[in-house]
Structure formats: structure tokens, C-alpha cells
Design an enzyme around this catalytic site. Structure first.
Site, PDB file in Angstrom:
ATOM      1  N   ASP A  67       0.598  -0.636   0.237  1.00 21.75           N
ATOM      2  CA  ASP A  67       0.039   0.144  -0.258  1.00 21.75           C
ATOM      3  C   ASP A  67       0.533   1.189   0.121  1.00 21.75           C
ATOM      4  O   ASP A  67       1.902   0.996   0.188  1.00 21.75           O
ATOM      5  CB  ASP A  67      -0.757  -0.153   1.147  1.00 21.75           C
ATOM      6  N   ASP A 136      -7.260  -2.149  13.679  1.00 20.03           N
ATOM      7  CA  ASP A 136      -8.823  -2.638  13.140  1.00 20.03           C
ATOM      8  C   ASP A 136      -9.161  -4.098  12.367  1.00 20.03           C
ATOM      9  O   ASP A 136     -10.422  -4.288  11.690  1.00 20.03           O
ATOM     10  CB  ASP A 136      -9.495  -0.700  12.488  1.00 20.03           C
ATOM     11  N   HIS A 138      -7.287  -4.329   9.538  1.00 13.73           N
ATOM     12  CA  HIS A 138      -7.059  -4.322   8.191  1.00 13.73           C
ATOM     13  C   HIS A 138      -5.594  -4.838   8.119  1.00 13.73           C
ATOM     14  O   HIS A 138      -5.045  -5.242   8.706  1.00 13.73           O
ATOM     15  CB  HIS A 138      -6.954  -2.767   8.017  1.00 13.73           C
ATOM     16  N   GLU A 143      -9.733  -2.231   5.110  1.00 12.92           N
ATOM     17  CA  GLU A 143     -10.463  -1.462   5.989  1.00 12.92           C
ATOM     18  C   GLU A 143     -11.606  -2.177   6.661  1.00 12.92           C
ATOM     19  O   GLU A 143     -12.252  -2.827   5.480  1.00 12.92           O
ATOM     20  CB  GLU A 143     -10.952  -0.049   5.863  1.00 12.92           C
TER      21      GLU A 143
HETATM   22  C1  GLP Z   1      -0.156   0.690   8.331  1.00 12.58           C
HETATM   23  C2  GLP Z   1       0.024  -0.340   7.222  1.00 12.58           C
HETATM   24  C3  GLP Z   1      -0.756  -2.185   7.602  1.00 12.58           C
HETATM   25  C4  GLP Z   1       0.346  -2.849   9.053  1.00 12.58           C
HETATM   26  C5  GLP Z   1      -0.431  -1.633   9.750  1.00 12.58           C
HETATM   27  C6  GLP Z   1       0.628  -1.906  11.285  1.00 12.58           C
HETATM   28  O1  GLP Z   1      -1.521   0.391   9.087  1.00 12.58           O
HETATM   29  N1  GLP Z   1      -0.709  -0.372   5.948  1.00 12.58           N
HETATM   30  O2  GLP Z   1      -0.079  -2.334   6.083  1.00 12.58           O
HETATM   31  O3  GLP Z   1       0.001  -3.969   9.044  1.00 12.58           O
HETATM   32  O4  GLP Z   1       0.385  -0.005   8.736  1.00 12.58           O
HETATM   33  O5  GLP Z   1       1.192  -1.168  11.922  1.00 12.58           O
HETATM   34  P1  GLP Z   1       1.849  -1.082  12.889  1.00 12.58           P
HETATM   35  O6  GLP Z   1       3.287  -2.627  12.630  1.00 12.58           O
HETATM   36  O7  GLP Z   1       2.518  -0.235  13.109  1.00 12.58           O
HETATM   37  O8  GLP Z   1       1.093  -1.912  14.175  1.00 12.58           O
END
Ligand code: GLP
Length: 261
Positions: A67, A136, A138, A143
Site C-alpha cells: 500500500d 481494526d 486491516h 479496512e
Molecule cells: C499500516 C499498514 C498496514 C500494517 C499496519 C500495522 O496501517 N498499511 O499494512 O499492517 O500499519 O501497523 P503497525 O505495525 O505499526 O502496528
């Protein structure tokens, strides 16, 4: 779904790095699907160390990231292109031109998303997709209520995601409200999926994703339908799983994990 529970976050990160390194060794021209987020930073640090020691060679690897924020170009410190250069690509012998993220500044988002899907197919598909888990539920930026058949597209971020990631932006309100993301269908096409989740904060959503009903309300629950998926957890993230004892026994006895422990 295989579930691997290791004592601490650093154990889970190292194990995940070893899974990726094993993929690269098994197929030196593999196509990796890569993820961002705080969780993956140590994974990339371990891979950079392995590469520096000559244990893994990225010279024929290509990659597609999950992403990218809409509106941010690769020089923006909050873009995922910047994150990937900073945490991985600048520290391993991967060819930068073989690394792809959605172009957050694309003038024609639909064309960019179609091209992304086309490029993944042209590369032969993703061999191993790395995933994190959002608060959430995702995966990527899919989402809650994202279709399990969704493909790469522009999405509106959830209030929970704006809260989770807003802190990286100064001020937090400057965080883009939209992002490009591979779809859940795109992720499910990967031959192998590795999801890494660490920390007590994610315990409830981890239990919902792994042991709850398969539901679009929890996008990561789609992975229950994947033929070759492994979730790597530390004890804290695993603390609400009902079948913890079984996962531990399976990990201890299954010969597939022998060289990675
Ligand atoms: C972002 C990314 C996701 C990832 C998520 C987890 O939202 N778009 O792909 O899984 O972060 O974040 P963290 O590892 O900072 O908890």
C-alpha cells in the site's frame, strides 16, 4: 493456517526474517510482497544484517508493496516508499528498479491500480506476502467491510487507522484520508502469506482474525481461507487465543519449522 508463538517480539521478528530469507534462498528470483508499519522495522533490520553477512542475496529479487498513502510522493518522509528505502532497500542488494509500490501521486488512480495488478501478474505473481495487522483488523489498507475479492484500489481510511497512524504525521490531521492498497483478493493470490503481529495491544484483534468467524468485519480473517498462511506472534499478541497449547505443540513437532527455530 499455521500459528507460531514465540516468547518475545524480537524472537517473532527474527523468525519472520528467517522465513523471508528461506524464501529468497529457495527461489533467488522470488517476488516478495512487502509490508510497512512499526512491526516490520526489526524484520527488515534482521534481513539487512543477514545480507551484510552474505547469508541472503536480494540481487534477483523483485517486490511489490501492499500500500501507499494517496497524495504522498516517495520523498515524503511519511510515504511508504520512503519507509521501504530507509528500512530495507538502502541496506540490501536489491535492485531499486525491481521494487514497486503504488504511486501515491498517480494522476489517474484507476489506471495506476490496473497497472499494479498487471505488473504483479507479469512478474509471475507474489511468492511470499508479508503482512502486519491493523488495530481494526486491516491487512494492507483493506479496512473492515472490504470485499474478500477486492483488488488494488483507492480506499478511504477508517477512523481507527487515522488514530493508529496519525501520530506519524505532524500535525496528525495532515495524514491523508485515502490510500492505495492491494485488495484482499490480491493478497489471497500470493502463494504463501506470512503475517507478523506483536504486542498486547493487538491480542484481541489477533484472536478475532485467527479464531473468530470469517467476516468482512475483520479483513485479516480472510487468511483462514488461504492454503499456505502462517501467523507469527509473540506471547503478548497470542494471549487471547483459545488454542495456544495446540499451536505450541504443532510448532514443536512439525518438521517444517526445524531449520528456522
Ligand atoms: C499500516 C499498514 C498496514 C500494517 C499496519 C500495522 O496501517 N498499511 O499494512 O499492517 O500499519 O501497523 P503497525 O505495525 O505499526 O502496528
Amino acid at each position: 493456517m499455521d500459528v507460531v508463538i514465540l516468547p518475545g517480539a524480537s524472537d517473532a521478528e527474527l523468525f519472520t526474517a528467517r522465513l523471508i530469507a528461506a524464501q529468497v534462498k529457495a527461489k533467488p528470483d522470488a517476488v516478495l510482497g512487502l509490508a510497512t508499519g512499526a512491526t516490520q522495522e526489526a524484520v527488515y533490520a534482521r534481513l539487512a544484517e543477514m545480507c551484510a553477512r552474505g547469508e541472503v542475496d536480494f540481487s534477483r529479487i523483485s517486490s511489490f508493496n501492499l500500500d501507499e498513502y494517496a497524495g504522498l510522493d516517495g520523498n515524503d518522509r511519511n510515504s511508504y516508499r520512503y519507509y521501504m528505502n530507509h528500512h530495507l532497500f538502502d541496506h540490501v542488494n536489491i535492485r531499486k528498479e525491481a521494487t514497486r509500490l503504488p504511486d501515491g501521486t498517480a494522476a489517474d488512480p484507476e489506471a495506476e491500480c490496473a497497472a499494479y495488478e498487471r505488473d504483479i501478474r507479469a512478474a509471475g505473481g507474489v511468492d511470499l506476502q508479508l503482512l502486519g495487522l491493523g488495530n481494526d483488523g486491516h491487512i494492507g489498507f483493506n479496512e473492515p467491510m472490504s470485499s474478500f475479492r477486492s483488488r488494488t484500489r483507492l480506499v478511504v481510511l477508517s477512523p481507527e487507522t487515522l488514530r493508529q497512524n496519525g501520530g506519524y504525521f505532524d500535525p496528525p490531521e495532515s495524514m491523508p484520508h485515502c490510500a492505495f492498497t492491494m485488495g484482499i483478493g490480491t493478497v489471497m493470490d500470493a502463494r504463501k502469506v506470512v503475517m507478523l503481529v506483536t504486542g498486547a495491544r493487538k491480542a484481541a484483534v489477533t484472536a478475532a482474525a485467527l479464531e473468530g468467524p470469517v467476516s468482512a468485519m475483520v479483513p485479516a480473517s480472510a487468511l483462514q481461507m488461504h492454503a499456505d498462511a502462517v501467523t507469527v506472534l509473540d506471547e503478548a499478541a497470542a494471549s487471547q487465543l483459545k488454542l495456544r497449547e495446540y499451536y505450541r505443540a504443532a510448532f514443536a513437532e512439525d518438521p517444517r519449522w526445524r531449520n528456522l527455530r
